[in-house]
Design a protein around this motif. Structure first.
Motif, PDB file in Angstrom:
ATOM      1  N   SER A 111       1.054  -0.973  -0.006  1.00 60.56           N
ATOM      2  CA  SER A 111      -0.416   0.012  -0.240  1.00 60.56           C
ATOM      3  C   SER A 111       0.627   1.127   0.096  1.00 60.56           C
ATOM      4  O   SER A 111       0.575   2.108  -0.703  1.00 60.56           O
ATOM      5  CB  SER A 111      -0.779  -0.058   1.308  1.00 60.56           C
ATOM      6  N   TYR A 112       2.225   1.430   0.615  1.00 64.57           N
ATOM      7  CA  TYR A 112       2.673   2.392   0.886  1.00 64.57           C
ATOM      8  C   TYR A 112       2.896   2.653  -0.624  1.00 64.57           C
ATOM      9  O   TYR A 112       3.757   3.918  -0.573  1.00 64.57           O
ATOM     10  CB  TYR A 112       3.431   1.777   1.990  1.00 64.57           C
ATOM     11  N   HIS A 114       2.219   2.829  -3.020  1.00 71.12           N
ATOM     12  CA  HIS A 114       1.225   3.941  -3.201  1.00 71.12           C
ATOM     13  C   HIS A 114       0.417   5.088  -2.866  1.00 71.12           C
ATOM     14  O   HIS A 114       0.473   6.428  -3.705  1.00 71.12           O
ATOM     15  CB  HIS A 114      -0.076   3.121  -4.270  1.00 71.12           C
ATOM     16  N   SER A 115       0.842   5.000  -2.052  1.00 74.39           N
ATOM     17  CA  SER A 115       0.164   5.841  -1.300  1.00 74.39           C
ATOM     18  C   SER A 115       1.503   7.015  -0.169  1.00 74.39           C
ATOM     19  O   SER A 115       0.603   8.062  -0.008  1.00 74.39           O
ATOM     20  CB  SER A 115      -1.194   5.833  -0.234  1.00 74.39           C
ATOM     21  N   ARG A 117       1.824   6.898   2.700  1.00 71.51           N
ATOM     22  CA  ARG A 117       1.246   7.410   3.508  1.00 71.51           C
ATOM     23  C   ARG A 117       1.892   6.410   5.326  1.00 71.51           C
ATOM     24  O   ARG A 117       1.467   4.681   4.928  1.00 71.51           O
ATOM     25  CB  ARG A 117      -0.477   7.700   4.047  1.00 71.51           C
TER      26      ARG A 117
END
Length: 482
Positions: A111-112, A114-115, A117
């Motif tokens: 996930s990180y 792409h985001s 965050r």
């Protein structure tokens, strides 16, 4: 007639004599230790490969450092509590709950990618600390209590080799998937997805682990006669660990045993080498751990007749080797310029300049396996029942994780690398004389331990075949499941 009758009776007696049980029985210590090795191959083995790249495979290390701080903070708590939870839930539920958190952790970095965050990564790290505490408490209990007392070193080395094969395979994943990316960059999505698949397989495999009451050694003894515990008992026993002089003597070794990972992963492999070379280095780092664990395991089981002498000699051997390796690390660290390596090394393009740092990183892996296998051997020599050893192992992992949590924040605060190296070297050095004291004061030779009350069951030939296979005569499981 009389002679014929005697021969007939002798023949029947021989036919009725049970053959020695196979070490490859499902309920044998060998098979169960191999299974827990495969579980750790898939979960912490892949986690180690991911961490070994530096920054969790990300070009910037801040997210991984904060996630690892959260991870080892919760790990330090649940590592200590994990032994009690294992005694309450048994191995299957404990290991399944622990393994499941590894999948989420690898997914958080996906996930990180792409985001970018951090909160999800940090949350996943904190949750992994809970799961890792459960997993490693269970693993420690299985690895130190299931094997026969005289072969604990060999079984520990067998586990360590299977477990670290996960790091070897895990190192190949980013190496292959990022082979054509020599520039500094984060790993691609496929790398994280591959890690998640292995971790999910490990969670499923944890359901194959048997409770200790169902594990029968080749001599007929069981891993433990205890089939259950309760919350009050575990709470009291866990609190007692903090006043247990044996555990206090092992605190420096436990603190040191994961403290050096931050320096080695982030500031040696993560700084000196190109992206694809980091993955290749991890193949050899974890491969070195397999060699180190086999070497020290064999030495601790077979070098001398006396168990205490073997322990003291093992500590001496690791101390000498460790001093030499950290001295080599100091020589390498002095080549940095303001904490940085000017020209990242590539295994194909850097020629002879690659050899020295590569051998050093390989040696760090060798030392890690020998040091931790030695610690587990000492813990395993302090008792022989699953309940006690699950608590001892949990305490060891809790202290180990507290040290790791501190180490990740030390690096996050940009502490000079030379200072980090000196602290790591000092911690391991201080632990050696304390381990010597622990072996001298608390480790008994096998014969003396047996006289002090190690429970023995009848020889397997005197047991019904169904019991040797893990079932009682009524066909029901021997002991309660976890």
């Amino acid at each position: 007639m009389g002679l014929g009758s005697e021969e007939e009776e002798q023949r029947k007696e021989e036919e009725g004599t049970s053959l020695p049980p196979s070490p490859y029985r499902y309920n044998s210590p060998l098979v169960q230790v191999c299974l827990i090795g495969l579980v750790c191959f898939c979960c912490p083995g892949m986690f180690n490969a991911l961490s070994g790249m530096g920054g969790g495979g990300q070009i910037h290390h801040e997210a991984a450092n904060n996630a690892n701080t959260a991870l080892y903070t919760t790990f330090s708590v649940f590592g200590v509590l994990g032994g009690g939870i294992y005694n309450l839930l048994g191995p299957r539920l404990t290991l399944l709950a622990g393994c499941s958190t590894y999948v989420l952790y690898a997914g958080s970095f996906l996930s990180y990618n792409h985001s970018h965050r951090q909160p999800f990564v940090v949350f996943a790290g904190a949750l992994l600390g809970v799961g890792a505490g459960l997993l490693w408490a269970g693993q420690g209990a299985i690895m130190t209590s299931y094997p026969p007392p005289r072969r604990k070193g060999s079984y520990i080395s067998l586990f360590w080799a299977i477990f670290n094969l996960g790091g070897v395979i895990g190192g190949l994943i980013p190496f292959i998937l990022n082979y054509h990316r020599k520039e500094a960059a984060s790993v691609n999505d496929g790398t994280y997805i591959a890690f998640m698949c292995f971790m999910a397989a490990g969670a499923a495999l944890s359901l194959a682990i048997l409770p200790p009451a169902q594990v029968v050694r080749d001599d007929g003894t069981r891993a433990t006669a205890t089939t259950y515990s309760d919350v009050r008992t575990e709470a009291v026993e866990i609190l007692k660990l903090f006043a247990n002089w044996k555990m206090l003597l092992i605190v420096p070794a436990a603190w040191a045993s994961n403290f050096f990972y931050t320096y080695q992963f982030n500031n040696v492999n993560g700084v000196i080498f190109t992206l694809r070379t980091k993955g290749l280095n991890n193949v050899f780092y974890w491969g070195a751990q397999m060699l180190g664990s086999f070497g020290i395991g064999y030495f601790l089981d077979f070098s001398f007749k006396s168990r205490r002498t073997r322990g003291l000699a093992g500590i001496g051997a690791v101390a000498v080797l460790g001093t030499g390796i950290w001295a080599g690390g100091l020589a390498n660290q002095l080549r940095y310029t303001n904490g940085k390596w000017e020209d990242p090394l590539d295994f194909r393009d850097s020629g002879g300049r690659f050899a020295g740092p590569f051998v050093l990183y390989f040696s760090y892996g060798l030392l890690d396996a020998m040091f931790q296998s030695l610690c587990y051997w000492v813990i395993g020599a302090l008792a022989d029942d699953s309940e006690t050893l699950s608590r001892y192992s949990g305490f060891y992992k809790g202290v180990q994780s507290a040290g790791a949590a501190v180490a990740w924040q030390i690096d996050n605060r940009k502490t000079p690398l030379l200072s980090q190296l000196v602290v790591n070297w000092s911690l391991t050095t201080v632990s050696y004389p304390l381990l010597v004291a622990l072996v001298l004061l608390a480790v008994k030779d096998e014969d003396a331990a047996a006289e002090d009350g190690e429970s023995k069951m009848p020889n397997p030939s005197a047991l019904p075949a169904s019991v040797v296979d893990g079932y009682d005569e009524q066909g029901e499981k021997s002991g309660k499941t976890g």
